[in-house]
Design an enzyme around this catalytic site. Structure first.
Site, PDB file in Angstrom:
ATOM      1  N   ASP A  75       0.872  -1.170   0.000  1.00  0.00           N
ATOM      2  CA  ASP A  75       0.000   0.000   0.000  1.00  0.00           C
ATOM      3  C   ASP A  75       0.910   1.220   0.000  1.00  0.00           C
ATOM      4  O   ASP A  75       1.759   1.362   0.890  1.00  0.00           O
ATOM      5  CB  ASP A  75      -0.884  -0.033   1.247  1.00  0.00           C
ATOM      6  N   TYR A 168      -8.083  16.739  -6.815  1.00  0.00           N
ATOM      7  CA  TYR A 168      -6.896  16.274  -7.518  1.00  0.00           C
ATOM      8  C   TYR A 168      -5.919  17.433  -7.746  1.00  0.00           C
ATOM      9  O   TYR A 168      -4.717  17.319  -7.471  1.00  0.00           O
ATOM     10  CB  TYR A 168      -7.313  15.666  -8.850  1.00  0.00           C
ATOM     11  N   LYS A 172      -2.135  17.702  -6.139  1.00  0.00           N
ATOM     12  CA  LYS A 172      -0.948  17.723  -6.989  1.00  0.00           C
ATOM     13  C   LYS A 172      -0.144  19.012  -6.805  1.00  0.00           C
ATOM     14  O   LYS A 172       1.084  19.010  -6.906  1.00  0.00           O
ATOM     15  CB  LYS A 172      -1.344  17.532  -8.453  1.00  0.00           C
TER      16      LYS A 172
END
Length: 265
Positions: A75, A168, A172
């Site tokens: 993971d 997102y 980022k």
């Protein structure tokens, strides 16, 4: 200039023979292409992910091209899993010289509908995984006095927010900021930290977002007028990974986007 001399020169600049590269997210489309490039340059590649079937398939592809690779199930957000990988490498006489952080997920949710659970999950995969991996492998590189290279996969949305992918884009942007900060932190220890920002490359995490209307808009803002091919990331990755060609490259963000970032109207 003879072909032999040219090959020797390029090998000297970009060759990764004897190096070990850990590619987190190497079971995906972009991560897989990056793993291929590193293997073809001579590195032993450790593909890290949770999908054993995809991992085995990528290893087979690399080995068919006479590269060296293995899959390690983990993971990307688990410190225990990644520390186990460091121990596994050490037990086999290896240490990670190159780390690629390429795990990522996305969701096209209108801002007012984004749940705390969705926000936390995207940040966990996109940002926490980078933080944990940089700590675990950064410590290993420092302990082993490795002149390492860390490559964090960001996005064009790290530079300019993209509509419909609020979480997102935010995650980022945070990865890019972390990359620049770590580059400053570890430069004197010989560890280089850079970011790679792909433009639009069809992959599993963005397929749901790429509606016909969205694709039309993307093409209008991409001078190259096409999507990128995953193999087109190879040149930038090898520059960042190579100890000689990229020896003075740290804290940088290279956009591979077909001109998307230079388009305004």
């Amino acid at each position: 200039m003879s072909e032999t001399f040219s090959s020797r020169y390029l090998q000297d600049l970009f060759g990764l023979s004897g190096k070990t590269a850990v590619v987190i997210g190497g079971t995906g489309v972009l991560g897989g292409a990056i793993a291929d490039a590193l293997a073809q340059a001579g590195a032993h590649v450790v593909i890290v992910g949770r999908n054993a079937e995809n991992g085995a398939s990528r290893v087979k592809m690399i080995e068919e091209l006479e590269g060296s690779a293995e899959f390690f199930a983990a993971d990307s957000t688990s410190r225990t899993d990644l520390e186990s990988l460091v121990a596994h490498l050490k037990n086999n006489g290896r240490v990670a010289d190159i780390l690629v952080n390429g795990a990522g997920i996305n969701a096209a949710t209108p801002f007012l509908d984004i749940s705390d659970e969705e926000w936390d999950n995207i940040f966990r995969v996109n940002l926490l995984s980078v933080k944990v991996a940089c700590q675990v492998f950064g410590q290993s590189m420092l302990d082993e006095k490795v002149a390492g290279s860390i490559i964090n996969i960001t996005s064009m949305s790290a530079i300019t927010p993209l509509s419909r992918v609020f979480t997102y884009s935010a995650s980022k942007a945070a990865v890019l900021n972390l990359t620049q900060n770590l580059a400053r932190e570890w430069a004197e220890q010989g560890i280089r930290v850079n970011a790679l920002s792909p433009g639009f490359f069809p992959a599993e995490q963005n397929r749901k977002v790429l509606t016909p209307e969205r694709v039309e808009s993307i093409m209008k803002h991409t001078p190259a007028n096409r999507f990128g091919d995953p193999d087109e990331l190879a040149g930038a990755v090898l520059l960042m990974a190579a100890g000689k060609a990229g020896s003075f490259l740290t804290g940088s963000n290279i956009a591979i986007d077909g001109g998307f970032s230079c388009m305004t109207i």
